[in-house]
Motif scaffolding. Structure first.
Motif, mmCIF file in Angstrom:
data_model
loop_
_atom_site.group_PDB
_atom_site.id
_atom_site.type_symbol
_atom_site.label_atom_id
_atom_site.label_comp_id
_atom_site.label_asym_id
_atom_site.label_seq_id
_atom_site.Cartn_x
_atom_site.Cartn_y
_atom_site.Cartn_z
ATOM 1 N N LEU A 256 -14.769 -48.130 13.669
ATOM 2 C CA LEU A 256 -13.452 -47.544 13.929
ATOM 3 C C LEU A 256 -13.626 -46.227 14.680
ATOM 4 O O LEU A 256 -14.286 -45.311 14.217
ATOM 5 C CB LEU A 256 -12.709 -47.296 12.609
ATOM 6 N N GLU A 286 -7.185 -49.622 14.070
ATOM 7 C CA GLU A 286 -7.738 -50.347 12.922
ATOM 8 C C GLU A 286 -7.409 -51.826 13.014
ATOM 9 O O GLU A 286 -8.241 -52.689 12.707
ATOM 10 C CB GLU A 286 -7.194 -49.745 11.626
ATOM 11 N N ARG A 289 -9.730 -53.413 15.463
ATOM 12 C CA ARG A 289 -11.067 -53.561 14.872
ATOM 13 C C ARG A 289 -11.116 -54.763 13.930
ATOM 14 O O ARG A 289 -12.066 -55.562 13.965
ATOM 15 C CB ARG A 289 -11.464 -52.287 14.119
#
Length: 307
Positions: A256, A286, A289
């Motif tokens: 991240l 996020e 990811r």
């Protein structure tokens, strides 16, 4: 509460939602439209049904004593051409009317309907749920009509509803889907070192909502938001150029990474925050990811199976 999700196994949203409802100890079944067989049949699990028409769906609703229908059945409108989009829009509207009829016949208490922020069109200023709907895209026009039918069924038959206006939802696994969102498609192209598709100049800002935030809004609507419409959107918006850059950074760093905030959204979610106690929890970086991690995991599973 006993819940039925329309959409069947073609909907990854339905699968993810059902899993979350089960964790919350909510009785839940999934039903999808059967095209080839005339009888109601069971698919992979005992709690996944197929139906041909509204009468068969009404039977399923009554048999399972369903209190609430979450209507996820939706044919993607892939074109903004009137000729190309008409059939898709017509199918979605007809399906929604069929589900509404079944709910009335089975005396279902409530329907939850995922609509779209595209119903607003290109309007200026802060966008609240009370704004006049002026859709430009045919996706928005189709959903506007479906929203109106839902509201009319409440007026005529007392069927309660909650309408949730979503942006682009991403982060769902695509292993059972014939189509995937622009986020998943872009990530796969970047991973494979292929040029991502960026329409126009790539500067147009869009809203992207991670799937878990969308699911939380639906779950919050089970016992709240009677006969109300809500905007369910993230706080920030991003252009596709920014999206591609974030994807590249996430893949390269594989952790991240820090990201400058995107442009603030004009779509107000104050009403959802007050009534549903909802707010977006997953920042875009996020969510990207997590989506990359999921896509890589799926690829590894496929490779192991082939070996």
């Amino acid at each position: 509460m006993r819940v039925l999700i329309t959409g069947g196994q073609e909907s990854e949203m339905a699968t993810a939602l059902k899993e979350q409802l089960s964790k919350n100890n909510v009785y839940c079944i999934v039903a999808g439209k059967q095209q080839k067989h005339s009888e109601i049949s069971t698919l992979v699990h005992n709690d996944v049904y197929t139906f041909l028409n509204g009468m068969e769906l009404a039977d399923i609703l009554m048999e399972n004593q369903v209190d609430c229908v979450i209507h996820l059945s939706n044919k993607a409108i892939t074109s903004n051409s009137m000729k190309d989009s008409f059939e898709q829009s017509e199918e979605n509207i007809a399906c929604t009317i069929e589900v509404l009829e079944a709910c009335v016949q089975a005396k279902v208490h409530k329907i939850i309907f995922p609509s779209t922020i595209a119903v607003y069109g290109d309007i200026e200023g802060a966008i609240t749920e009370e704004k006049l709907l002026q859709p430009v895209l045919f996706e928005g026009l189709s959903k506007k009509i479906e929203e109106k039918y839902i509201q009319n069924y409440h007026t005529l038959y007392g069927l309660s509803f909650t309408i949730l206006r979503f942006p682009i939802i991403y982060g769902a696994s695509s292993k059972h889907m014939n189509t995937e969102s622009m986020i998943e498609s872009t990530i796969k192209k970047v991973i494979e070192n292929r040029p991502p598709i960026v329409f126009d100049d790539g500067e147009q800002k869009k809203h992207f909502l991670y799937i878990s935030d969308a699911i939380q809004a639906i779950i919050s609507s089970l016992n709240n938001g009677e006969n109300q419409v809500y905007n369910i959107c993230p706080k920030e918006i991003y252009s596709m150029k920014e999206v591609v850059s974030i994807i590249h950074s996430s893949i390269k760093e594989d952790v991240l990474h820090s990201l400058e905030e995107g442009e603030k959204s004009r779509i107000s979610t104050t009403k959802a925050q007050m009534d549903l106690k909802w707010h977006s929890r997953v920042p875009f970086s996020e969510g990207i990811r997590l989506t990359i991690k999921n896509i890589k995991h799926q690829a590894e599973q496929i490779n192991r199976t082939l070996k």
